[in-house]
Design a protein around this motif. Structure first.
Motif, mmCIF file in Angstrom:
data_model
loop_
_atom_site.group_PDB
_atom_site.id
_atom_site.type_symbol
_atom_site.label_atom_id
_atom_site.label_comp_id
_atom_site.label_asym_id
_atom_site.label_seq_id
_atom_site.Cartn_x
_atom_site.Cartn_y
_atom_site.Cartn_z
ATOM 1 N N GLU A 54 41.193 75.255 21.226
ATOM 2 C CA GLU A 54 40.148 74.482 21.873
ATOM 3 C C GLU A 54 40.703 73.605 22.980
ATOM 4 O OE1 GLU A 54 37.984 72.402 18.851
ATOM 5 O OE2 GLU A 54 38.069 74.118 17.497
ATOM 6 N N ALA A 65 33.582 78.762 20.423
ATOM 7 C CA ALA A 65 34.865 79.016 19.768
ATOM 8 C C ALA A 65 34.930 78.282 18.445
ATOM 9 C CB ALA A 65 36.015 78.568 20.671
ATOM 10 N N SER A 121 39.987 83.267 24.752
ATOM 11 C CA SER A 121 39.539 82.499 23.592
ATOM 12 C C SER A 121 38.871 83.417 22.558
ATOM 13 C CB SER A 121 38.563 81.406 24.033
ATOM 14 O OG SER A 121 37.415 81.991 24.622
ATOM 15 N N SER A 132 42.031 79.219 16.850
ATOM 16 C CA SER A 132 41.323 78.751 18.041
ATOM 17 C C SER A 132 42.218 77.867 18.871
ATOM 18 C CB SER A 132 40.059 77.991 17.649
ATOM 19 O OG SER A 132 40.403 76.777 17.010
ATOM 20 N N SER A 147 33.781 76.099 24.323
ATOM 21 C CA SER A 147 34.433 75.444 23.185
ATOM 22 C C SER A 147 33.523 75.427 21.965
ATOM 23 C CB SER A 147 34.829 74.016 23.551
ATOM 24 O OG SER A 147 35.822 74.006 24.543
#
Length: 590
Positions: free
Chosen positions: A584, A574, A525, A582, A571
């Protein structure tokens, strides 16, 4: 002097030279007679009318002129019901019976029968009169612990044989006849519950040998994920003293998905062997809930015992493993440590005045090690059932030097290398398998792309760590520092494992696959940090969350809640600075 006798003409340590008349064969079992004691020995070289033998006992008191009695057979083991849960020495003497008879200081030249000759076993025939069989075929079974112990046609029989007579269901001793065979030439042979087999000759009474492909689940994450072992494959665990070789083997023997565990303590220190003997009967087998010792066999030969017996312990162990493989079982053989065996070979080679190889080891060191590991493998038996032997050996190189001959000779023949690191063990990172030095030729059950990504990140992290030791943390970019933290994160939360915790100590294949997938998604990520302190604080926080997750029971509400909490934190980080790139959704729990 008879054809089966000789006379000692020289003694050098555990080697005896004798003259003889008649016929003597290589590897023949002989006895050196000293007063009322007869000491087992093996012929290792024949030159004219002289033989050189290695004696498996102390040679104190042997003199020139003492008699040598040749047995006419090879060094063999007794194979039959009653082997499981036993502790033998390298000559297959049951040590607990020797201790009862002679006390804790074992008497030289005392040999007991390996199997209880008076105990009766309930024999169940599986074959009818008139059936055609060959060596290794199953003709019946007896119950030995949790296993059906198969009674087999002697492995040494060639060609087709016919069942002339088969015993009815009932109780029999190991030496009682349970079948009579006859071949086309009219030769007959009786079959008992036990048979003898030479330890240095592999048992080949099977249809074909297969290539190891299926992973052997050990439930040790760094092994199963980074350096996988195949069922029927081979691996070695080299490492310096105190790095955790013996502990790693004991954890493997407890949690690996195999039926039988054979431990060959070939020259380890007595203290470690005693620890194994004390712990195994007390350990609970995760598969059965009973004592782990019930499916374990220990061949015990400590460093304080005669060096020649180390070789016999290795071959005795692998022959017993082959015997249970012939029953369609999966066997794990752990040899600890093959370095002590190699040192015994070096000592005997020196007494034989052979031309030495590197570091005075014999020139045939590599071939001896290879012949041992080659007895591993998966086989298809005569009835199409599958049996396997997986061999793992520890190596104890002096000073942790992996360039020494025993380690290098072993690396040429094994399929996986689990190198232990002094630096990791000193840092209390257990198991102390070095993920950067270790390798495996086998495939893991985890996606190879994910494993490759993690390995590359570990290498990258190590490079940055080495660079920071020179230029300092301030000399690295934020991106490099984040890569360093990611590699360190993998090591802390996945590669290290608490063997003493009920949950964390053994991670199933399903859990490893799921957890490693989540770990890789986190590391892939795009996370945005304000500075290095922000990055450090974030990874410290989720590191603790991940560790708590590791201690939660698989697929419980607690497990799912901790996973959700962990991924929500990632998350959120991010979302803070990632736009269209991204991912997610990939961070949400499955």
């Amino acid at each position: 002097m008879s054809d089966r006798e000789g006379r000692i003409v020289g003694v050098s340590g555990n080697m005896v030279v004798a003259e003889f008349s008649g016929d003597v064969m290589q590897n023949e079992l002989a006895y050196a007679v000293s007063g009322k004691e007869e000491l087992k020995a093996e012929v290792i070289r024949v030159r004219g009318n002289l033989v050189e033998m290695q004696v498996f006992e102390s040679t104190d008191g042997l003199r020139v002129g003492d008699a040598i009695r040749f047995s006419g057979g090879l060094l063999s083991v007794s194979l039959g019901p009653g082997i499981l849960a036993q502790v033998y020495d390298g000559l297959q003497n049951p040590l607990h019976l020797l201790a009862e008879e002679h006390g804790f200081f074992l008497k030289r030249g005392s040999y007991l029968t390996p199997l209880d000759e008076e105990k009766k076993w309930e024999f169940n025939p599986d074959i009818d009169t008139g059936s055609r069989v060959q060596g290794g075929d199953w003709i019946g079974w007896v119950q030995e612990g949790i296993f059906k112990h198969r009674i087999m046609v002697p492995f040494a029989l060639d060609g087709d044989w016919k069942i002339k007579k088969i015993a009815e269901k009932g109780s029999y001793r190991v030496e009682d006849t349970v079948a009579e065979l006859k071949n086309s030439r009219g030769d007959s042979r009786k079959v008992t519950l036990m048979q003898e087999w030479p330890v240095k000759i592999p048992i080949t009474a099977y249809r074909e040998k297969l290539r190891p492909k299926e992973p052997l689940i050990t439930k040790i994450r760094i092994v199963d994920t980074i350096t996988p072992i195949a069922r029927g494959g081979t691996y070695c665990i080299p490492g310096p003293f105190g790095a955790g070789k013996t502990v790693l083997q004991q954890i493997t023997s407890r949690h690996a998905e195999v039926d039988i565990v054979v431990i060959a303590a070939c020259g380890e220190r007595a203290g470690e062997v005693v620890e194994t003997l004390r712990e195994f009967p007390e350990l609970e087998d995760p598969r059965t809930g009973r004592s782990l010792m019930e499916r374990t066999i220990i061949i015990c030969n400590t460093s304080s015992m005669p060096v020649a017996a180390r070789e016999s312990s290795v071959y005795t162990a692998v022959t017993i493993a082959e015997y249970y493989r012939q029953m369609g079982l999966n066997v794990l053989l752990l040899a600890d440590s093959t370095s002590r065996w190699a040192q015994a070979m070096r000592e005997m080679s020196g007494r034989l005045e052979e031309i030495p190889g590197e570091e005075a080891f014999p020139a045939y060191l590599e071939s001896r090690i290879a012949s041992f590991y080659e007895r591993a493998g998966i086989v298809r038996l005569n009835d199409n059932s599958i049996g396997s032997i997986t061999i793992g050996g520890t190596v104890s190189p002096a000073g942790g030097n992996f360039e020494e001959p025993v380690t290098q000779s072993t690396l040429k023949v094994v399929g996986a290398f689990l190198g232990l690191s002094r630096e990791r063990s000193d840092a209390r990172k257990y198991p102390s398998v070095d993920p950067l030095d270790s390798w495996s030729k086998y495939d893991s059950f985890i996606d190879s792309g994910q494993v490759q990504f993690a390995r590359e990140l570990l290498f990258r992290s190590s490079e940055i760590d080495q660079m920071m030791k020179v230029v300092g943390e301030e000399g690295t970019t934020l991106g490099d520092f984040v890569d360093y933290l990611k590699g360190d994160f993998i090591d802390d939360v996945y590669l290290q494992q608490n063997a003493y915790d009920k949950v964390e100590g053994a991670t199933s294949a399903e859990r490893q696959t799921h957890v490693f997938g989540v770990l890789v998604r986190i590391l892939k990520s795009e996370l945005k940090f304000e500075d290095k302190d922000d990055a450090r604080h974030f990874f410290q926080e989720i590191r603790q969350d991940f560790r708590n997750w590791n201690y939660a029971e698989w697929e419980t509400d607690e497990f799912k809640e901790l996973e959700k909490k962990l991924l929500e934190k990632v998350s959120a980080k991010a979302e803070a600075g990632i736009g269209e790139e991204s991912d997610e959704k990939s961070l949400q729990p499955n």
